[in-house]
Design a protein around this motif. Structure first.
Motif, PDB file in Angstrom:
ATOM      1  N   ARG A 216       6.351 -15.591   3.427  1.00  0.00           N
ATOM      2  CA  ARG A 216       5.849 -16.845   3.979  1.00  0.00           C
ATOM      3  C   ARG A 216       5.787 -16.832   5.496  1.00  0.00           C
ATOM      4  O   ARG A 216       5.015 -17.556   6.083  1.00  0.00           O
ATOM      5  CB  ARG A 216       6.732 -18.013   3.534  1.00  0.00           C
ATOM      6  N   TYR A 217       6.647 -16.063   6.141  1.00  0.00           N
ATOM      7  CA  TYR A 217       6.665 -16.143   7.616  1.00  0.00           C
ATOM      8  C   TYR A 217       6.578 -14.792   8.316  1.00  0.00           C
ATOM      9  O   TYR A 217       6.777 -14.698   9.513  1.00  0.00           O
ATOM     10  CB  TYR A 217       7.862 -16.971   8.113  1.00  0.00           C
ATOM     11  N   GLN A 218       6.303 -13.721   7.568  1.00  0.00           N
ATOM     12  CA  GLN A 218       6.045 -12.431   8.202  1.00  0.00           C
ATOM     13  C   GLN A 218       4.903 -11.750   7.461  1.00  0.00           C
ATOM     14  O   GLN A 218       4.824 -11.842   6.245  1.00  0.00           O
ATOM     15  CB  GLN A 218       7.285 -11.532   8.130  1.00  0.00           C
ATOM     16  N   PRO A 219       4.022 -11.051   8.185  1.00  0.00           N
ATOM     17  CA  PRO A 219       2.903 -10.401   7.502  1.00  0.00           C
ATOM     18  C   PRO A 219       3.340  -9.109   6.835  1.00  0.00           C
ATOM     19  O   PRO A 219       2.890  -8.023   7.178  1.00  0.00           O
ATOM     20  CB  PRO A 219       1.912 -10.150   8.644  1.00  0.00           C
ATOM     21  N   ILE A 220       4.228  -9.223   5.854  1.00  0.00           N
ATOM     22  CA  ILE A 220       4.764  -8.026   5.204  1.00  0.00           C
ATOM     23  C   ILE A 220       3.924  -7.611   4.003  1.00  0.00           C
ATOM     24  O   ILE A 220       4.081  -6.515   3.493  1.00  0.00           O
ATOM     25  CB  ILE A 220       6.224  -8.224   4.738  1.00  0.00           C
ATOM     26  N   GLY A 221       3.035  -8.498   3.559  1.00  0.00           N
ATOM     27  CA  GLY A 221       2.208  -8.167   2.399  1.00  0.00           C
ATOM     28  C   GLY A 221       1.397  -6.894   2.614  1.00  0.00           C
ATOM     29  O   GLY A 221       1.104  -6.159   1.664  1.00  0.00           O
ATOM     30  N   PHE A 222       1.075  -6.618   3.864  1.00  0.00           N
ATOM     31  CA  PHE A 222       0.249  -5.447   4.175  1.00  0.00           C
ATOM     32  C   PHE A 222       0.961  -4.127   3.910  1.00  0.00           C
ATOM     33  O   PHE A 222       0.321  -3.102   3.735  1.00  0.00           O
ATOM     34  CB  PHE A 222      -0.222  -5.531   5.622  1.00  0.00           C
ATOM     35  N   GLU A 223       2.281  -4.170   3.888  1.00  0.00           N
ATOM     36  CA  GLU A 223       3.039  -2.969   3.544  1.00  0.00           C
ATOM     37  C   GLU A 223       2.765  -2.553   2.097  1.00  0.00           C
ATOM     38  O   GLU A 223       2.924  -1.389   1.733  1.00  0.00           O
ATOM     39  CB  GLU A 223       4.551  -3.209   3.691  1.00  0.00           C
ATOM     40  N   LEU A 224       2.406  -3.538   1.275  1.00  0.00           N
ATOM     41  CA  LEU A 224       2.237  -3.301  -0.157  1.00  0.00           C
ATOM     42  C   LEU A 224       0.800  -2.936  -0.533  1.00  0.00           C
ATOM     43  O   LEU A 224       0.562  -2.334  -1.570  1.00  0.00           O
ATOM     44  CB  LEU A 224       2.653  -4.560  -0.935  1.00  0.00           C
ATOM     45  N   LEU A 225      -0.146  -3.339   0.313  1.00  0.00           N
ATOM     46  CA  LEU A 225      -1.561  -3.113  -0.012  1.00  0.00           C
ATOM     47  C   LEU A 225      -2.015  -1.742   0.487  1.00  0.00           C
ATOM     48  O   LEU A 225      -1.389  -1.158   1.373  1.00  0.00           O
ATOM     49  CB  LEU A 225      -2.410  -4.205   0.654  1.00  0.00           C
ATOM     50  N   PRO A 226      -3.130  -1.243  -0.067  1.00  0.00           N
ATOM     51  CA  PRO A 226      -3.710  -0.026   0.512  1.00  0.00           C
ATOM     52  C   PRO A 226      -4.143  -0.305   1.963  1.00  0.00           C
ATOM     53  O   PRO A 226      -4.204  -1.456   2.383  1.00  0.00           O
ATOM     54  CB  PRO A 226      -4.948   0.236  -0.363  1.00  0.00           C
ATOM     55  N   ASP A 227      -4.452   0.737   2.713  1.00  0.00           N
ATOM     56  CA  ASP A 227      -4.848   0.546   4.108  1.00  0.00           C
ATOM     57  C   ASP A 227      -6.053  -0.372   4.246  1.00  0.00           C
ATOM     58  O   ASP A 227      -6.146  -1.144   5.184  1.00  0.00           O
ATOM     59  CB  ASP A 227      -5.174   1.901   4.748  1.00  0.00           C
ATOM     60  N   LYS A 228      -6.991  -0.240   3.301  1.00  0.00           N
ATOM     61  CA  LYS A 228      -8.168  -1.128   3.324  1.00  0.00           C
ATOM     62  C   LYS A 228      -8.140  -1.991   2.071  1.00  0.00           C
ATOM     63  O   LYS A 228      -7.935  -1.487   0.972  1.00  0.00           O
ATOM     64  CB  LYS A 228      -9.448  -0.300   3.338  1.00  0.00           C
ATOM     65  N   PHE A 229      -8.350  -3.274   2.266  1.00  0.00           N
ATOM     66  CA  PHE A 229      -8.209  -4.218   1.142  1.00  0.00           C
ATOM     67  C   PHE A 229      -9.189  -5.365   1.340  1.00  0.00           C
ATOM     68  O   PHE A 229      -9.637  -5.642   2.458  1.00  0.00           O
ATOM     69  CB  PHE A 229      -6.772  -4.747   1.082  1.00  0.00           C
ATOM     70  N   THR A 230      -9.484  -6.057   0.246  1.00  0.00           N
ATOM     71  CA  THR A 230     -10.354  -7.237   0.332  1.00  0.00           C
ATOM     72  C   THR A 230      -9.483  -8.487   0.495  1.00  0.00           C
ATOM     73  O   THR A 230      -8.277  -8.472   0.208  1.00  0.00           O
ATOM     74  CB  THR A 230     -11.187  -7.402  -0.954  1.00  0.00           C
ATOM     75  N   LEU A 231     -10.106  -9.551   0.950  1.00  0.00           N
ATOM     76  CA  LEU A 231      -9.362 -10.811   1.083  1.00  0.00           C
ATOM     77  C   LEU A 231      -8.886 -11.306  -0.281  1.00  0.00           C
ATOM     78  O   LEU A 231      -7.833 -11.944  -0.385  1.00  0.00           O
ATOM     79  CB  LEU A 231     -10.233 -11.873   1.757  1.00  0.00           C
ATOM     80  N   THR A 232      -9.652 -10.990  -1.315  1.00  0.00           N
ATOM     81  CA  THR A 232      -9.231 -11.391  -2.665  1.00  0.00           C
ATOM     82  C   THR A 232      -7.954 -10.662  -3.074  1.00  0.00           C
ATOM     83  O   THR A 232      -7.051 -11.261  -3.667  1.00  0.00           O
ATOM     84  CB  THR A 232     -10.361 -11.096  -3.675  1.00  0.00           C
ATOM     85  N   GLN A 233      -7.889  -9.365  -2.753  1.00  0.00           N
ATOM     86  CA  GLN A 233      -6.660  -8.620  -3.070  1.00  0.00           C
ATOM     87  C   GLN A 233      -5.453  -9.218  -2.336  1.00  0.00           C
ATOM     88  O   GLN A 233      -4.368  -9.357  -2.880  1.00  0.00           O
ATOM     89  CB  GLN A 233      -6.807  -7.149  -2.647  1.00  0.00           C
ATOM     90  N   LEU A 234      -5.683  -9.572  -1.063  1.00  0.00           N
ATOM     91  CA  LEU A 234      -4.590 -10.130  -0.261  1.00  0.00           C
ATOM     92  C   LEU A 234      -4.125 -11.464  -0.850  1.00  0.00           C
ATOM     93  O   LEU A 234      -2.928 -11.718  -1.000  1.00  0.00           O
ATOM     94  CB  LEU A 234      -5.056 -10.309   1.187  1.00  0.00           C
ATOM     95  N   GLN A 235      -5.094 -12.291  -1.202  1.00  0.00           N
ATOM     96  CA  GLN A 235      -4.728 -13.599  -1.785  1.00  0.00           C
ATOM     97  C   GLN A 235      -3.988 -13.424  -3.108  1.00  0.00           C
ATOM     98  O   GLN A 235      -2.997 -14.107  -3.375  1.00  0.00           O
ATOM     99  CB  GLN A 235      -5.983 -14.439  -2.003  1.00  0.00           C
TER     100      GLN A 235
END
Lengths: 230, 230
Positions: free
Chosen positions: A148-167
């Motif tokens: 909720r307060y740190q952009p840590i989700g990017f650690e879990l996603l591939p280097d390139k991702f869509t906004l839908t994947q992020l959501q």
């Protein structure tokens, strides 16, 4: 060393809680135990700390021996020291916590203490060995809070991702639906995403743009007092 | 229990980092050690965990024996397990963390392990025994971080306080000057402060209003997704 209580010697272990995200599911890295107690049960990758080994080093070594993973940054989660948490005696365990990209890593245990290491769907787990379900629950709560307060989700996603994947990642981990328009507006307003210039390939629907997380920009914003929040 | 490393038995201890705030200064609760090693040195209140004692219970018991404090809520800070952190062998310590109101509590060690317990000014400390300065530094960083996004400063203030006292607390702990008008506007906008109806007494300047922190309102706002941030 002191008067009231006699010295008492305990064994120390480390346990590693490694989260991943793949095909729209939150994953957790587990081993199948090759030894008693709890032989054949699923467990967090964990083992005893060596006498001449720093705690953090032990966590790295144990994770490597049981799963093959190497050079994974882990932070301490919590130390579990309840009397009776281990059937073979008083064993206090320091739990570590990490988020990694699933696809980058191959898994192969190096010692028979683990029969295998594998990613399992977090939301479909049986009860784990020892108190590992309790440890995992605590790690999951930290993951939810931090997301909720740190952009840590990017650690879990591939280097390139869509906004839908992020959501989808936010929805799965926070266990709630998120309004698509608000989410996109907010996440893009931070300026932390860079368009990769590429689009999805081999999809049946209209190919979506692929983004990257701009860590350098996040670090420089953070220095100026910027607060990430979803 | 495993093949590669032989079982190794360690002693483990708990150390308590208790912060207070008094007369415009951040304080830390320390003991003067009555035993070797580091006899007569300042140290965090800490001691060995008992064989049949849960970790959290040990932290409460040790704090009580060394300082007289009772029923203090503490959270785990971090576990320090570097090889060589203790001159008498491998002792791994679980550090606990708390914020309390200085004036409510009387201090009196119950065992000679502590010659005395006292509040010391955090910003004027000598080097502490063992690695306790390192532990304290880590606790201070957590205090600074938490203060920015949780209303924890109220744990340190008396029940009734002026806005100037509150601002001073932020300035001292965050180590920076804060604009008075912005600070008051922001803190009052959250609706977390209730006027007590009283004013300061026996002050040479114009008596300021005394406020209370409205914890019930904070908890209900939090449930709705409110984010505190200074």
């Amino acid at each position: 060393m002191q008067e009231t209580y006699s010295e008492f010697h305990s064994i120390f272990s480390v346990d590693c809680v490694i989260f991943g995200f793949d095909k729209g599911e939150l994953k957790i890295l587990l081993i199948e135990r090759g030894e008693e107690p709890f032989i054949n049960h699923l467990a967090l990758p964990g083992n005893i700390v060596g006498e001449d080994e720093d705690l953090d080093a032990a966590a790295g070594r144990v994770l490597n021996e049981l799963t093959g993973l190497n050079n994974i940054y882990m932070e301490q989660l919590h130390t579990f020291g309840e009397v009776g948490r281990h059937p073979q005696g008083r064993i206090i365990t320091v739990a570590y916590f990490s988020l990694i990209k699933v696809k980058r890593h191959e898994l192969y245990p190096k010692i028979p203490f683990a029969k295998k290491a594998e990613w399992r769907a977090f939301h479909e787990l049986p009860k784990l060995a020892f108190d590992h379900s309790v440890i995992l629950e605590k790690a999951y709560r930290r993951l939810q809070r931090k997301l909720r307060y740190q952009p840590i989700g990017f650690e879990l996603l591939p280097d390139k991702f869509t906004l839908t994947q992020l959501q989808q990642l936010y929805e799965v981990i926070l266990e709630k639906e998120i309004d698509k328009r608000n989410f996109r507006k907010k996440i893009l307003s931070y300026g932390l995403l860079t368009e990769s210039g590429e689009k999805q390939k081999n999809v049946s629907h209209r190919a979506a743009r692929l983004y990257r997380f701009n860590k350098r920009r996040y670090n420089s914003l953070k220095k100026m007092g910027f607060n990430f929040e979803i």
